[in-house]
Structure formats: C-alpha cells, structure tokens
Design an enzyme around this catalytic site. Structure first.
Site, mmCIF file in Angstrom:
data_model
loop_
_atom_site.group_PDB
_atom_site.id
_atom_site.type_symbol
_atom_site.label_atom_id
_atom_site.label_comp_id
_atom_site.label_asym_id
_atom_site.label_seq_id
_atom_site.Cartn_x
_atom_site.Cartn_y
_atom_site.Cartn_z
ATOM 1 N N HIS A 77 56.144 22.115 -105.887
ATOM 2 C CA HIS A 77 55.411 20.891 -106.238
ATOM 3 C C HIS A 77 54.644 21.075 -107.550
ATOM 4 O O HIS A 77 54.562 20.174 -108.376
ATOM 5 C CB HIS A 77 54.382 20.543 -105.151
ATOM 6 N N SER A 80 59.378 25.833 -99.689
ATOM 7 C CA SER A 80 59.350 24.585 -98.930
ATOM 8 C C SER A 80 58.101 24.575 -98.059
ATOM 9 O O SER A 80 57.683 25.621 -97.545
ATOM 10 C CB SER A 80 60.593 24.499 -98.031
HETATM 11 P P1 AMP Z 1 58.213 17.195 -100.427
HETATM 12 O O1 AMP Z 1 56.737 17.336 -100.417
HETATM 13 O O2 AMP Z 1 58.926 18.315 -99.702
HETATM 14 O O3 AMP Z 1 58.681 15.815 -100.049
HETATM 15 O O4 AMP Z 1 58.656 17.399 -101.935
HETATM 16 C C1 AMP Z 1 58.092 16.657 -102.971
HETATM 17 C C2 AMP Z 1 58.856 16.922 -104.235
HETATM 18 O O5 AMP Z 1 58.813 18.315 -104.534
HETATM 19 C C3 AMP Z 1 60.348 16.544 -104.126
HETATM 20 O O6 AMP Z 1 60.779 15.989 -105.354
HETATM 21 C C4 AMP Z 1 60.991 17.880 -103.873
HETATM 22 O O7 AMP Z 1 62.343 17.946 -104.273
HETATM 23 C C5 AMP Z 1 60.134 18.789 -104.717
HETATM 24 N N1 AMP Z 1 60.255 20.171 -104.254
HETATM 25 C C6 AMP Z 1 60.129 20.625 -102.982
HETATM 26 N N2 AMP Z 1 60.370 21.951 -102.928
HETATM 27 C C7 AMP Z 1 60.669 22.341 -104.195
HETATM 28 C C8 AMP Z 1 61.007 23.589 -104.799
HETATM 29 N N3 AMP Z 1 61.099 24.706 -104.090
HETATM 30 N N4 AMP Z 1 61.251 23.597 -106.135
HETATM 31 C C9 AMP Z 1 61.157 22.465 -106.870
HETATM 32 N N5 AMP Z 1 60.831 21.257 -106.365
HETATM 33 C C10 AMP Z 1 60.593 21.197 -105.037
#
Ligand code: AMP
Length: 292
Positions: free
Chosen positions: A43, A191
């Site tokens: 993030h 993640s």
């Molecule tokens: P989330 O909070 O999991 O819904 O993710 C929010 C944003 O962060 C989304 O655009 C995801 O693709 C991105 N994101 C999540 N994990 C990663 C990571 N390991 N590397 C880059 N972007 C990420």
C-alpha cells in the site's frame, strides 16, 4: 519518506468533497490510493508513487462489505486504524478517508454494476459478485474524490485489468496507474491477509511465488503454456499444505483464454490455507525480444 505531520483523517463524504472541491484545489492535482487498510509496504508503495506525482494525496480505507461473499472473511478481515494512520502519514498521505459502512451505503441501493467477461475467470469465478462490489465502491470513491490519477497494485492483477476497462468504457476522469507487487524477502507477496497464516503456512507460502517464477522460466525456455499451469500447480501442491483454488494462464489484460494475439500472459494462482486464501501472479511476455 515524506512524513506528513498534518495528515487529516476524514470520515464524511461531504467533508472530503468540501476539502477536494475544485474551487479549493486551485489547480492542484490529486492522486488517489483506495485500500481496505491494515497497511503494509505494498500500500505504501502506491502512496509513495502518488506522493511523487501529485500535489494532494488521498488514501481511502474501507473494508467494503459489497465485495465479500457469504462465508468470506469480511468480519475477520484485519483492521488497525491507529497503526494505519501512522503509516499513511509517514508515507506522505494528506487526507486519509475512513468512512463507515453507513456513510458509504446510506441507502439500500439496488443498482448493480456488472463487469464483463474479464470477471468470469480466476477470482471472479471463485467469488461470485466480488468484482460487482469492487466496481460499485470504486465508482463511488472516484466520484467522491475525483482524482487525476489512481494507483492500484499488480498483486490484484485481475482487479486492475477490470478497473482499466471500466474507466476506459465509462469515460471516468481518473487515469489508472499500475504498481508492481511488493514482496517479502522470501518472495511472498505482501498482503493484509498474511497475518492470518499459521507460522508453518507462512513458511510454505513463499512457494507460491517460487512456483510462478519457475513457470515463467520454463515458458521462456520454450515449454508450452498448456504445460505451465501443471508445472506451477504441482510445485505449489508439493511445497504447501494449501489447496489450490486456481492456477491459470490467460492473456493479460484481456484475460482471454486465447493468447494468440496477446503481448503478455499472466499466470495467476489462488491458494486456500486453513483460514485465509492467498493470491499471486506473474506476467510473462509472449514477445521474445521483450523478455526479462
Ligand atoms: P487492499 O487493501 O488489499 O484492497 O489493496 C489496496 C491496493 O493495494 C490494491 O490496489 C492492491 O492491489 C494494492 N496492493 C495490495 N498488496 C500489494 C502488494 N504486495 N504490492 C503492491 N500493491 C499491493
């Protein structure tokens, strides 16, 4: 880092719209990072890029019930607002938008947004309605924030591909930026859900990235794509206690099964562990000169 001691937490749509009102923006550009919180370096990479490229950086944290199916982990999704606020400020976020469910969905809205064929594969097949919920919340967030550019991670490559199509087909004003997946030292994709792995599963989970990387290597050595899915699947099966939800090669970003015209192909994997499901992917070029 660009620590922002004056980051403001905003909880209401009206207040955020007031702050970001075009008259108040005075020509300043807005970069937007939508998240579900429990922030990690993935993030923060998105926020960092938005910070470098825009005058104003808005991040949202909203665990969106509309994108969770029955029996999925909406309740158990990890949350830690105070830690998130510290990390977001340290990454240079100006406005951290944390609406409640009631603030985002005050009405019983029956309108649905249905993604097309790109949502029939991978997570769309395993999680019916998931991408309807993603598009619904994003359309709202895009209308609330009206960003010049929005930042999404390649870790959720299917989501990114669907969002790019959505923005193009509906003439949404925001541009979409792809950001590379940020990984742990052992290669596992960062993640928010990783904290729900047991210690043993956490050790095993790096095998997913290794399996994808070995699939890419085999493909570049000339192994046909039809074989690659099997190579990746057995590597995951042999090195983890998880159950494979899918391992699939598709054209990217069309997500077509027919990759004869595609410049890039994705191998995407989803693996279920005892209390969480992890996804990861790798992109490969079909064009020999562009391989790295
Ligand atoms: P989330 O909070 O999991 O819904 O993710 C929010 C944003 O962060 C989304 O655009 C995801 O693709 C991105 N994101 C999540 N994990 C990663 C990571 N390991 N590397 C880059 N972007 C990420």
């Amino acid at each position: 880092m660009n620590a922002n001691a004056t980051m403001q937490i905003v909880r209401s749509v009206a207040e955020l719209q007031n702050i970001l009102n075009p008259r108040q923006r005075e020509g300043r550009t807005v970069g937007f990072v939508p998240t579900m919180g429990f922030l990690h370096e993935g993030h923060l990479a998105l926020a960092g890029q938005a910070r470098r490229e825009h005058d104003v950086v808005v991040m949202s944290i909203f665990v969106n019930p509309a994108q969770f199916g029955p029996g999925e982990d909406y309740e158990a999704y990890p949350r830690d607002e105070q830690r998130d606020a510290e990390l977001a400020a340290a990454a240079g976020v100006d406005y951290l938008f944390i609406p409640s469910v009631e603030e985002m969905y005050p009405h019983d809205s029956s309108i649905r947004i249905l993604p097309g064929t790109q949502a029939e594969q991978l997570c769309g097949a395993s999680r019916p309605g998931h991408f309807d919920g993603v598009l619904k919340v994003l359309l709202k967030l895009f209308n609330i924030v009206d960003p010049d550019e929005s930042y999404f991670g390649m870790k959720d490559a299917q989501q990114l591909a669907i969002i790019e199509t959505f923005v193009r087909d509906f003439n949404l004003r925001t541009a979409i930026n792809r950001v590379e997946t940020v990984r742990e030292e052992d290669g596992m994709a960062k993640s928010s859900r990783n904290v729900r792995l047991t210690e043993q599963e956490r050790k095993e989970a790096s095998a997913i990235n290794r399996a994808l990387a070995s699939g890419k290597k085999s493909y570049y050595e000339g192994v046909p794509l039809s074989e690659i899915e099997k190579i990746v699947s057995s590597a995951i099966e042999n090195h983890t206690s998880g159950t494979i939800d899918y391992v699939k090669a598709l054209a990217y970003p069309s997500l077509d099964e027919d990759f004869s015209d595609a410049d890039e192909v994705i191998i995407a994997a989803a693996v279920k562990f005892s209390s969480t499901r992890l996804i990861d992917n790798i992109i490969m070029s079909t064009i020999k000169d562009e391989r790295k």
